[in-house]
Design a protein around this motif. Structure first.
Motif, mmCIF file in Angstrom:
data_model
loop_
_atom_site.group_PDB
_atom_site.id
_atom_site.type_symbol
_atom_site.label_atom_id
_atom_site.label_comp_id
_atom_site.label_asym_id
_atom_site.label_seq_id
_atom_site.Cartn_x
_atom_site.Cartn_y
_atom_site.Cartn_z
ATOM 1 N N GLY A 64 -20.441 -10.061 6.488
ATOM 2 C CA GLY A 64 -21.015 -8.863 5.826
ATOM 3 C C GLY A 64 -21.092 -8.985 4.480
ATOM 4 O O GLY A 64 -20.840 -9.652 3.798
ATOM 5 N N ALA A 65 -21.618 -7.533 3.907
ATOM 6 C CA ALA A 65 -21.956 -7.511 2.755
ATOM 7 C C ALA A 65 -20.245 -7.269 1.989
ATOM 8 O O ALA A 65 -19.359 -6.768 2.623
ATOM 9 C CB ALA A 65 -22.607 -6.157 2.440
ATOM 10 N N ASN A 66 -20.513 -7.472 0.749
ATOM 11 C CA ASN A 66 -19.352 -7.083 -0.327
ATOM 12 C C ASN A 66 -19.303 -5.787 -0.821
ATOM 13 O O ASN A 66 -19.838 -5.607 -1.987
ATOM 14 C CB ASN A 66 -19.249 -8.274 -1.412
ATOM 15 N N LEU A 67 -18.935 -4.952 0.110
ATOM 16 C CA LEU A 67 -19.098 -3.537 -0.305
ATOM 17 C C LEU A 67 -18.436 -2.842 -1.434
ATOM 18 O O LEU A 67 -18.888 -1.923 -2.306
ATOM 19 C CB LEU A 67 -18.883 -2.485 0.814
ATOM 20 N N LEU A 68 -17.404 -3.697 -1.551
ATOM 21 C CA LEU A 68 -16.462 -2.967 -2.788
ATOM 22 C C LEU A 68 -17.154 -3.425 -4.017
ATOM 23 O O LEU A 68 -17.019 -2.907 -5.078
ATOM 24 C CB LEU A 68 -14.982 -3.952 -2.564
ATOM 25 N N LYS A 69 -17.810 -4.876 -4.153
ATOM 26 C CA LYS A 69 -18.309 -5.131 -5.477
ATOM 27 C C LYS A 69 -19.563 -4.217 -5.395
ATOM 28 O O LYS A 69 -20.085 -3.717 -6.529
ATOM 29 C CB LYS A 69 -18.765 -6.557 -5.263
ATOM 30 N N GLU A 70 -20.166 -4.170 -4.516
ATOM 31 C CA GLU A 70 -21.632 -3.429 -4.251
ATOM 32 C C GLU A 70 -21.502 -1.747 -4.892
ATOM 33 O O GLU A 70 -22.475 -1.069 -5.406
ATOM 34 C CB GLU A 70 -22.354 -3.392 -3.096
ATOM 35 N N SER A 71 -20.508 -1.241 -4.474
ATOM 36 C CA SER A 71 -20.034 0.300 -4.874
ATOM 37 C C SER A 71 -20.126 0.309 -6.319
ATOM 38 O O SER A 71 -20.326 1.432 -6.870
ATOM 39 C CB SER A 71 -18.819 0.550 -4.212
ATOM 40 N N GLY A 72 -19.867 -0.590 -7.177
ATOM 41 C CA GLY A 72 -19.679 -0.462 -8.648
ATOM 42 C C GLY A 72 -18.527 0.276 -9.067
ATOM 43 O O GLY A 72 -18.277 0.554 -10.385
ATOM 44 N N LYS A 73 -17.650 0.853 -8.266
ATOM 45 C CA LYS A 73 -16.365 1.478 -8.704
ATOM 46 C C LYS A 73 -15.361 0.278 -8.963
ATOM 47 O O LYS A 73 -15.440 -0.671 -8.528
ATOM 48 C CB LYS A 73 -15.934 2.400 -7.486
ATOM 49 N N PRO A 74 -14.202 0.764 -9.902
ATOM 50 C CA PRO A 74 -13.136 0.128 -10.106
ATOM 51 C C PRO A 74 -12.301 -0.210 -8.577
ATOM 52 O O PRO A 74 -12.379 0.822 -7.978
ATOM 53 C CB PRO A 74 -12.270 0.920 -11.134
ATOM 54 N N LEU A 75 -11.694 -1.207 -8.457
ATOM 55 C CA LEU A 75 -11.003 -1.538 -7.186
ATOM 56 C C LEU A 75 -9.728 -0.379 -7.072
ATOM 57 O O LEU A 75 -9.682 -0.029 -6.073
ATOM 58 C CB LEU A 75 -10.395 -2.956 -7.193
ATOM 59 N N PHE A 76 -9.234 -0.196 -8.311
ATOM 60 C CA PHE A 76 -8.053 1.025 -8.185
ATOM 61 C C PHE A 76 -8.639 1.960 -9.248
ATOM 62 O O PHE A 76 -9.064 1.655 -10.437
ATOM 63 C CB PHE A 76 -6.679 0.327 -8.743
ATOM 64 N N PHE A 77 -8.416 3.427 -8.805
ATOM 65 C CA PHE A 77 -8.565 4.454 -10.052
ATOM 66 C C PHE A 77 -7.710 5.441 -9.731
ATOM 67 O O PHE A 77 -7.682 5.873 -8.439
ATOM 68 C CB PHE A 77 -9.983 4.677 -10.246
ATOM 69 N N LYS A 78 -7.479 6.252 -10.698
ATOM 70 C CA LYS A 78 -6.696 7.692 -10.349
ATOM 71 C C LYS A 78 -7.834 8.402 -9.899
ATOM 72 O O LYS A 78 -8.938 8.669 -10.420
ATOM 73 C CB LYS A 78 -5.941 7.916 -11.794
ATOM 74 N N VAL A 79 -7.623 9.440 -9.175
ATOM 75 C CA VAL A 79 -8.803 10.218 -8.666
ATOM 76 C C VAL A 79 -8.629 11.545 -9.373
ATOM 77 O O VAL A 79 -7.645 12.107 -9.737
ATOM 78 C CB VAL A 79 -8.344 10.911 -7.100
ATOM 79 N N GLY A 80 -9.852 11.754 -10.074
ATOM 80 C CA GLY A 80 -9.941 12.901 -10.998
ATOM 81 C C GLY A 80 -10.115 14.323 -10.317
ATOM 82 O O GLY A 80 -10.058 15.339 -11.131
ATOM 83 N N ASN A 81 -10.410 14.311 -9.044
ATOM 84 C CA ASN A 81 -10.451 15.832 -8.417
ATOM 85 C C ASN A 81 -9.948 15.823 -7.270
ATOM 86 O O ASN A 81 -10.426 16.076 -5.993
ATOM 87 C CB ASN A 81 -12.114 16.067 -8.240
ATOM 88 N N PRO A 82 -8.427 15.551 -7.241
ATOM 89 C CA PRO A 82 -7.794 15.581 -5.990
ATOM 90 C C PRO A 82 -7.874 16.874 -5.066
ATOM 91 O O PRO A 82 -7.900 16.915 -3.987
ATOM 92 C CB PRO A 82 -6.147 15.442 -6.599
ATOM 93 N N GLY A 83 -7.968 18.266 -5.644
ATOM 94 C CA GLY A 83 -8.238 19.203 -5.079
ATOM 95 C C GLY A 83 -9.215 19.246 -3.934
ATOM 96 O O GLY A 83 -9.464 19.699 -3.163
ATOM 97 N N ASP A 84 -10.368 18.816 -4.634
ATOM 98 C CA ASP A 84 -11.910 18.733 -3.941
ATOM 99 C C ASP A 84 -11.619 17.656 -2.845
ATOM 100 O O ASP A 84 -12.335 17.960 -1.655
ATOM 101 C CB ASP A 84 -12.872 18.275 -4.907
ATOM 102 N N VAL A 85 -10.967 16.644 -3.046
ATOM 103 C CA VAL A 85 -10.700 15.664 -1.893
ATOM 104 C C VAL A 85 -10.123 16.102 -0.539
ATOM 105 O O VAL A 85 -10.372 15.696 0.534
ATOM 106 C CB VAL A 85 -10.119 14.274 -2.471
#
Length: 398
Positions: free
Chosen positions: A4-25
């Protein structure tokens, strides 16, 4: 070969990050029963790539973490394997407790390095229903330069291990509890023990709404690209972990030190199955994920891998699968000042599977995922840390 595709790479996001909008999530930790609670929502992106949102009652933060597997499970080896996360969280917690307890006892530590070995087993046949994951005692070497003799330091490390909240999952038998939802309908478990209450809502697409908090999160995890040197346990290579019948030992080693700014640096070596070296950062002040966030991510990721692996071996693909996992820990004996050993309740995991199969397949998939999950086995076993105190090696390089 990776599937399958490497979706983690294709997303362009950091592998780990702090969520900036936890209330919205819309993900928050449950009310703490023992002192600290963690809620982990985990979803499969591909058979082996996964992402998690982890909410902590202690920090009030939500972290997005991701995991992959190596060639031994036909993964892309783009993010750390699940077992890396528990090892990282464990050694991070131990460092917290050693340093806090030393301060309480008036012991001055000048230099500290922890070297931790985690061992697991896998035996039996997945298709025959006999395959079972296991966990073994850990090895913990503490390289310490301090104003105390060896016997005093040995006692310090043993007591610090007991003070860690993880002690509650490591000592004694903790049988995990589950709910099961198949194709949108809650169904009874077959053998897995029930939570004893209703299933939590399916986390669905909450993952897509997680925004990256301001800051540079790229340094929290480093994929070195280097393969772990082989040792006497290295025996599983490309595709080896997908074999129906298995009898093998898994071995990870982590090295932990603390930087001058207080952030812990942890290096993971995956000896068997043979995988790559990853570097983690951990911090209780929010600059990187804290110890308990890593621990709970590891358990959730490992459990999810077993779902995907069983479905692949059984040739009955899951179209989609997610979990919500709740963990309850006591406060720490040293760093939180309780003076008590760490305690924990059994994990509570809500599973959401989507397939074209009958409900009996979903029930079997849950039973096999629980039975083969190394980290649910870790919770069920009564494990000890075999502690060794040695002199601090200035020339050591992980």
């Amino acid at each position: 070969m990776p599937v399958g595709a490497n979706l983690l790479k294709e997303s362009g996001k950091p592998l780990f990050f702090k969520v900036g909008n936890p209330g919205d999530v819309g993900l928050s930790a449950p009310d703490p029963r023992l002192g600290t609670s963690i809620r982990a929502a985990v979803r499969s992106l591909t058979v082996m790539q996964k992402e998690a949102l982890i909410a902590s009652s202690r920090t009030g933060q939500v972290w997005r973490l991701s995991s992959d597997e190596g060639v031994y499970l036909d993964g892309h080896d783009y993010a750390p394997c699940p077992l890396s996360f528990l090892s990282t969280g464990m050694v991070s917690s131990y460092m917290n407790e050693i340093e806090a307890l030393a301060a309480q006892r008036g012991i001055t530590i000048h230099n500290l390095r922890l070297i931790q070995d985690n061992y697991y087993t896998m035996k039996g046949s997945a298709l025959q229903g006999t395959m079972t994951g296991g966990a073994k005692d850990i090895g913990l070497e503490a390289q310490i330069e301090a104003d105390a003799d060896e016997a005093t330091l040995q006692a310090l490390v043993y007591d610090a291990v007991a003070a860690s909240p993880l002690n509650g999952l490591m000592r004694g038998a903790k049988e995990s509890l589950f709910t099961l939802t198949h194709n949108g309908r809650t169904i009874d478990n077959a053998r897995a023990l029930p939570v004893g209450g209703p299933a939590l809502p399916d986390p669905g697409d909450r993952f897509e709404g997680a925004e990256i908090a301001p800051g540079d999160w790229s340094g929290i995890i480093q994929r070195t690209g280097e393969l772990t040197p082989k040792n006497e346990n290295t025996a599983t290579f490309a595709g080896g972990s997908l074999q129906d019948v298995q009898d093998r030992i898994l071995h990870l080693r982590v090295f932990a030190t603390r930087r001058p700014d207080g952030v812990k640096e942890i290096v993971q070596y995956l000896y068997n199955p043979h995988g790559r070296i990853f570097r983690f950062l951990s911090d209780e002040a929010g600059r990187a994920p804290d110890a308990e966030t890593y621990i709970c991510a590891g358990i959730g990721f490992c459990f999810m891998t077993q779902f995907g692996r069983y479905a692949k071996i059984a040739k009955a693909p899951l179209h989609d699968y997610r979990i919500v996992q709740d963990a309850h820990f006591s406060l720490a004996g040293a760093s939180d000042g309780t003076g008590q050993p760490g305690r924990a309740d059994p994990l509570e995991t809500h599973c959401y599977l989507f397939s074209d199969e009958a409900d009996t397949f979903a029930q079997t998939a849950l039973d096999m995922a629980e039975q083969t999950c190394f980290l649910h086995a870790f919770c069920k076993a009564d494990l000890k840390a075999k502690v060794r105190v040695t002199s601090f090696d200035e020339s050591f390089a992980a």
